[in-house]
Design an enzyme around this catalytic site. Structure first.
Site, mmCIF file in Angstrom:
data_model
loop_
_atom_site.group_PDB
_atom_site.id
_atom_site.type_symbol
_atom_site.label_atom_id
_atom_site.label_comp_id
_atom_site.label_asym_id
_atom_site.label_seq_id
_atom_site.Cartn_x
_atom_site.Cartn_y
_atom_site.Cartn_z
ATOM 1 N N GLY A 147 38.945 57.595 55.400
ATOM 2 C CA GLY A 147 39.601 56.311 55.130
ATOM 3 C C GLY A 147 40.716 56.424 54.092
ATOM 4 C CD GLU A 187 37.213 60.042 59.393
ATOM 5 O OE1 GLU A 187 37.724 61.167 59.587
ATOM 6 O OE2 GLU A 187 37.777 59.143 58.752
ATOM 7 C CB ALA A 195 34.757 54.781 54.610
ATOM 8 C CD GLU A 217 40.931 56.261 59.054
ATOM 9 O OE1 GLU A 217 39.998 56.153 58.238
ATOM 10 O OE2 GLU A 217 40.810 55.986 60.263
#
Ligand code: DAK
Length: 261
Positions: free
Chosen positions: A112, A135, A67, A115
């Site tokens: 992300g 993270e 992200a 993911e």
């Protein structure tokens, strides 16, 4: 397809290639990129000409480095929740897409990005690919399904290690633990994915769609219900011309001409 700034979409025969293309930010996912991916997958899902999808990153360094941290840094609680919600929607759109999705992991797949890769059906990596859920280094937990999908793919112990340490693993290790299906030279990555995608699109389209749907939904059930569900889905195949053509072609010793009906 609407004009997009961060995502490229191409159709090569029955295969769609979706490229997340912000190489200067290592293809990090900001709000706009996620929105574009959402639109792109919505249209692919509706497109009966597309039988398989390849998802990859632009440039040579990254699939998706996570992200977008610069974007996330600005978020308040409400915008953070909206961002997480949009991310979940995109991951689910990939997971639930009618067509199989192959992640062509061409570099960093972090946070992300990892993911997104684990929302795909199949992962093929180049030798320079790196995976991780960093993270915890940023003081947050994975926000796009990582704590849930990773243990379902590589098992709880290995997922716990990746999630708690934030360590990155290389392509060989990712292959060893079953996170990727195979590792190939960088220049072979897209051709290898394309060969697999074309093989998939040469099969009965209804069968491919039902295989994906049945495997995905069945994994959420106990084995007894899941097998009964498979029997119902198997029965559905017999209402299709693909089944009739597939079996007839076998008995006539010729290639099947599937119509997807
Ligand atoms: N976001 C934004 N920009 C990024 C980025 C990222 N994730 N990763 C890299 N970049 C940018 C860098 O800032 C740099 O920009 P410039 O300085 O050139 O302007 C450019 O990409 C090139 O990166 P580097 O210069 O750092 O390249 P290196 O080869 O030295 O290092 C690296 C590559 C991948 C090891 C490094 O860039 C790195 O550690 N990147 C961050 C990786 C990371 O931590 N990713 C996980 C992000 S966290 C949630 C929603 C979502 C999430 C959590 C919660 N809620 C709302 C609840 C998910 C979180 C994540 O994904």
């Amino acid at each position: 397809m609407h004009a997009m700034n961060n995502v490229r979409f191409e159709k090569k025969g029955a295969v769609a290639v979706v490229t997340i293309d912000r190489p200067k930010a290592l293809n990090a996912l900001n709000f706009e990129t996620l929105k574009e991916l959402q639109c792109c997958f919505y249209e692919i899902d509706m497109d009966r000409e597309i039988g398989a999808v390849i998802l990859t990153g632009g440039g040579e360094k990254a699939f998706v480095a996570g992200a977008d941290i610069a974007h996330m840094q600005e978020l308040d609680a409400r915008a953070g929740a909206e961002f997480a919600e949009l991310g979940h929607q995109v991951m689910s759109a990939v997971e639930n897409l009618k067509q199989p999705v192959i992640a062509a992991v061409n570099g960093f797949a972090l946070g992300g990005g990892c993911e997104l890769a684990i929302s795909c059906d199949i992962r093929i990596a180049s030798e320079n690919a790196r995976f991780g859920q960093p993270e915890v280094n940023l003081g947050v937990i994975p926000g796009f399904g990582g704590t849930q999908r990773l243990p379902r793919i590589i098992g709880r112990g290995l997922a716990a290690e990746l999630l708690f340490t934030g360590d990155m693993i290389d392509a060989t290790e990712a292959h060893r633990i079953g996170l990727v299906n195979k590792v190939v030279l960088a220049e072979q990555l897209l051709p290898t994915c394309m060969t697999m995608a074309e093989k998939i699109t040469s099969k009965g389209p209804v069968a491919i769609r039902l295989c994906k749907e049945t495997m995905k939904n069945g994994l959420e059930m106990d084995i007894g219900r899941a097998c009964r569900y498979e029997a119902v889905q198997f029965g559905q195949c017999f209402a299709t011309s693909d089944q009739k053509e597939g079996m007839k072609a076998f008995l006539e010793k010729r290639r099947a001409e599937f119509t997807g009906e």
